[in-house]
Motif scaffolding. Structure first.
Motif, PDB file in Angstrom:
ATOM      1  N   LEU A 161      64.448  56.766  19.139  1.00 45.14           N
ATOM      2  CA  LEU A 161      63.306  56.031  18.548  1.00 45.14           C
ATOM      3  C   LEU A 161      62.703  54.965  19.413  1.00 45.14           C
ATOM      4  O   LEU A 161      61.407  54.635  19.182  1.00 45.14           O
ATOM      5  CB  LEU A 161      64.020  55.336  17.124  1.00 45.14           C
ATOM      6  N   GLY A 162      63.292  54.297  20.515  1.00 37.79           N
ATOM      7  CA  GLY A 162      62.996  53.457  21.411  1.00 37.79           C
ATOM      8  C   GLY A 162      62.392  51.877  20.698  1.00 37.79           C
ATOM      9  O   GLY A 162      62.506  52.140  19.535  1.00 37.79           O
ATOM     10  N   GLY A 163      61.882  51.115  21.319  1.00 35.45           N
ATOM     11  CA  GLY A 163      61.504  50.152  20.717  1.00 35.45           C
ATOM     12  C   GLY A 163      62.498  49.140  19.995  1.00 35.45           C
ATOM     13  O   GLY A 163      63.650  49.177  20.566  1.00 35.45           O
ATOM     14  N   SER A 164      62.203  48.866  18.944  1.00 33.11           N
ATOM     15  CA  SER A 164      63.202  47.933  18.038  1.00 33.11           C
ATOM     16  C   SER A 164      63.076  48.465  16.567  1.00 33.11           C
ATOM     17  O   SER A 164      62.426  47.864  15.735  1.00 33.11           O
ATOM     18  CB  SER A 164      62.756  46.405  18.093  1.00 33.11           C
ATOM     19  N   PRO A 165      63.674  49.791  16.715  1.00 25.14           N
ATOM     20  CA  PRO A 165      63.571  50.066  15.104  1.00 25.14           C
ATOM     21  C   PRO A 165      64.561  49.237  14.264  1.00 25.14           C
ATOM     22  O   PRO A 165      65.364  48.763  14.553  1.00 25.14           O
ATOM     23  CB  PRO A 165      64.067  51.475  15.215  1.00 25.14           C
ATOM     24  N   SER A 166      64.124  49.250  12.829  1.00 24.76           N
ATOM     25  CA  SER A 166      64.847  48.673  11.857  1.00 24.76           C
ATOM     26  C   SER A 166      66.266  49.375  11.702  1.00 24.76           C
ATOM     27  O   SER A 166      66.417  50.421  11.916  1.00 24.76           O
ATOM     28  CB  SER A 166      64.159  48.468  10.456  1.00 24.76           C
TER      29      SER A 166
END
Length: 84
Positions: free
Chosen positions: A49-54
């Protein structure tokens, strides 16, 4: 809402999220993913998912990928396939 409709709704939601996702981690084959610990599955999905997924997005994606990877003839599928 029956179970199949609920699963389709989750997969559709994940498809929208997946459109923005990177593919790191998604190259894991279902055969391998199915044998991983819950923590390792979570790590693969977070990388995918990368980034900052919840946390909710990660949990739903782990569940959807696990469900997908339990299907007959899915051993060679990639985890990223669950995102469509």
């Amino acid at each position: 809402m029956n179970r199949a409709a609920a699963v389709l709704l989750v997969l559709a939601t994940l498809g929208v999220v997946g459109a923005c996702a990177g593919n790191d981690g998604g190259e894991t084959r279902c055969e391998e993913f199915a044998l991983m610990s819950e923590g390792d599955r979570t790590a693969v999905v977070e990388q995918l998912l990368g980034g900052s997924p919840s946390a909710g997005t990660v949990d739903l994606t782990v569940s959807a990928a696990t469900y997908h990877c339990l299907a007959p003839d899915s051993a060679d599928d990639l985890v990223k396939d669950v995102l469509g």
